[in-house]
Every structure is written in C-alpha cells, then in structure tokens.
Design an enzyme around this catalytic site. Structure first.
Site, PDB file in Angstrom:
ATOM      1  N   ILE A 101       0.749  -1.198   0.122  1.00  0.00           N
ATOM      2  CA  ILE A 101      -0.006   0.158   0.054  1.00  0.00           C
ATOM      3  C   ILE A 101       1.087   1.311  -0.017  1.00  0.00           C
ATOM      4  O   ILE A 101       2.094   1.224   0.594  1.00  0.00           O
ATOM      5  CB  ILE A 101      -0.796   0.006   1.340  1.00  0.00           C
ATOM      6  N   CYS A 102       0.317   2.312  -0.627  1.00  0.00           N
ATOM      7  CA  CYS A 102       1.043   3.725  -0.699  1.00  0.00           C
ATOM      8  C   CYS A 102       2.228   3.626  -1.532  1.00  0.00           C
ATOM      9  O   CYS A 102       2.173   3.517  -2.520  1.00  0.00           O
ATOM     10  CB  CYS A 102       1.338   4.110   1.048  1.00  0.00           C
ATOM     11  N   ALA A 103       3.292   3.904  -0.780  1.00  0.00           N
ATOM     12  CA  ALA A 103       4.752   3.842  -1.414  1.00  0.00           C
ATOM     13  C   ALA A 103       5.233   2.486  -1.715  1.00  0.00           C
ATOM     14  O   ALA A 103       6.348   2.084  -2.457  1.00  0.00           O
ATOM     15  CB  ALA A 103       5.537   4.887  -1.141  1.00  0.00           C
ATOM     16  N   PHE A 122       0.557   5.280  -4.030  1.00  0.00           N
ATOM     17  CA  PHE A 122       0.371   6.624  -3.756  1.00  0.00           C
ATOM     18  C   PHE A 122       0.817   7.227  -5.225  1.00  0.00           C
ATOM     19  O   PHE A 122       1.910   6.951  -5.894  1.00  0.00           O
ATOM     20  CB  PHE A 122       1.356   6.854  -2.599  1.00  0.00           C
TER      21      PHE A 122
END
Length: 184
Positions: A101-103, A122
C-alpha cells in the site's frame, strides 16, 4: 489458520500498518509484525510500534501473505533491504499473496512481481517511465491475481478488507466490516 507477515521499517505509515494488523486479526488471521532489526519502529508521524519479532526470525517460517505498509522513509527502507526483496520474490514464486500500500508497491516493482500486472500506489510512487511494464490504475485497491496494491492511508480499510476476503472469504470479510460501523 491463515498467516500474514507485515514487515515494519523505520518511517512506516502508522495508519496503514495498524489498520492492516488490526483488521486481519479481527478476522482471526495470524499476523506477525517484524522489524527490520530489534529496535522499536518509529512511524512517519512519530508513533512508536513494537514489532512481534525481527525480520531475521520471522523469515524462518512460511506465510500465506506478505503485506508491505508504505510511508516514507519506511517504503524506501523496505525497498533497500535485500531480505525483503528476496522474500517478495519467494512469495510470488511460491504462488502466495504479496500486497503493498501507498509507496510500498515500488518494493513489489523492484522485486519484479508487478511486471505485466495492474497496480496502484500513492501518486508518484510508481513512475511509469521507470516501470513501463506495470499497468497503473487510479483505483483505491487493485487485485491482479495474487498481487494486491492500494493507494494510501485513506484506502487502508478497503485494502485490509480485500486482504481478508482473499484469505478467509467474503463472509468473514463482511462480518469484520459490519463490526466497523462504516455506514450503510
């Protein structure tokens, strides 16, 4: 019982890490958190997390799923850790779930498991010029086979619920979501 490993690096996004661990445990899934070393992990917002064990000890056993929380510099620390890259590749080779998730989807990309896959991250974490074989989407959560990616802190609940559904089924996923009282 399904088993999940969540490596925690210094600078992890607390909301993502804690949401994943909390919701999966609500579903009866065994979750092991592992620090890259023996120190407590200080998140990107200053919250201190105490991992269950170290990554060195954790990788001595098998897991059904590997979940990489994002945050900075947490995701970069995961990406630069050879043990994490080796583990991602092993999980994919063994046809087990890899999630980020995200970066942190950049860790999956670095390990080569996003080649030819649909994914999200992200904004800016996965540069299409650096990873031309990744089919980037703007969806909150993207599942492509046994690879699951998500956008960021705001999508952590949806991401976690998707992981629950994949590991233990839709009924348990719905049960956990009902208990969260997210609305109608």
């Amino acid at each position: 019982m399904a088993t999940v490993l969540v490596p925690l690096a210094q600078g992890v996004e607390e909301l993502e890490a804690v949401t994943v661990v909390d919701l999966l445990r609500r579903a009866g899934i065994e979750v092991v958190t592992a620090g890259l070393d023996a120190a407590p992990v200080k998140g990107s917002r200053g919250t201190v997390l105490l991992p269950d064990t170290t990554l060195e000890r954790a990788i001595e056993r098998e897991y059904d799923m590997l979940v990489l929380p994002g945050g900075q510099p947490g995701a970069t620390h995961l990406e630069q850790d050879a043990r994490v890259i080796t583990l991602v590749r092993k999980m994919a080779r063994d046809n087990r779930f890899t999630a980020a998730i995200c970066a942190a989807p950049k860790v999956l990309a670095r390990a080569g498991v996003l080649d030819g896959k649909r994914a999200t991250s992200f904004p800016g974490a996965l540069d299409p010029t650096q990873w031309p074989n990744v089919r980037l989407e703007n969806s909150p959560v993207v599942t492509d086979g046994r690879v699951i990616t998500s956008r960021g802190p705001g999508t952590a609940m949806d991401f976690s619920l998707e992981l629950i559904g994949l590991l233990v089924g839709r009924e348990k996923r719905d049960q956990v979501e009902a208990g969260l009282q997210r609305g109608e």
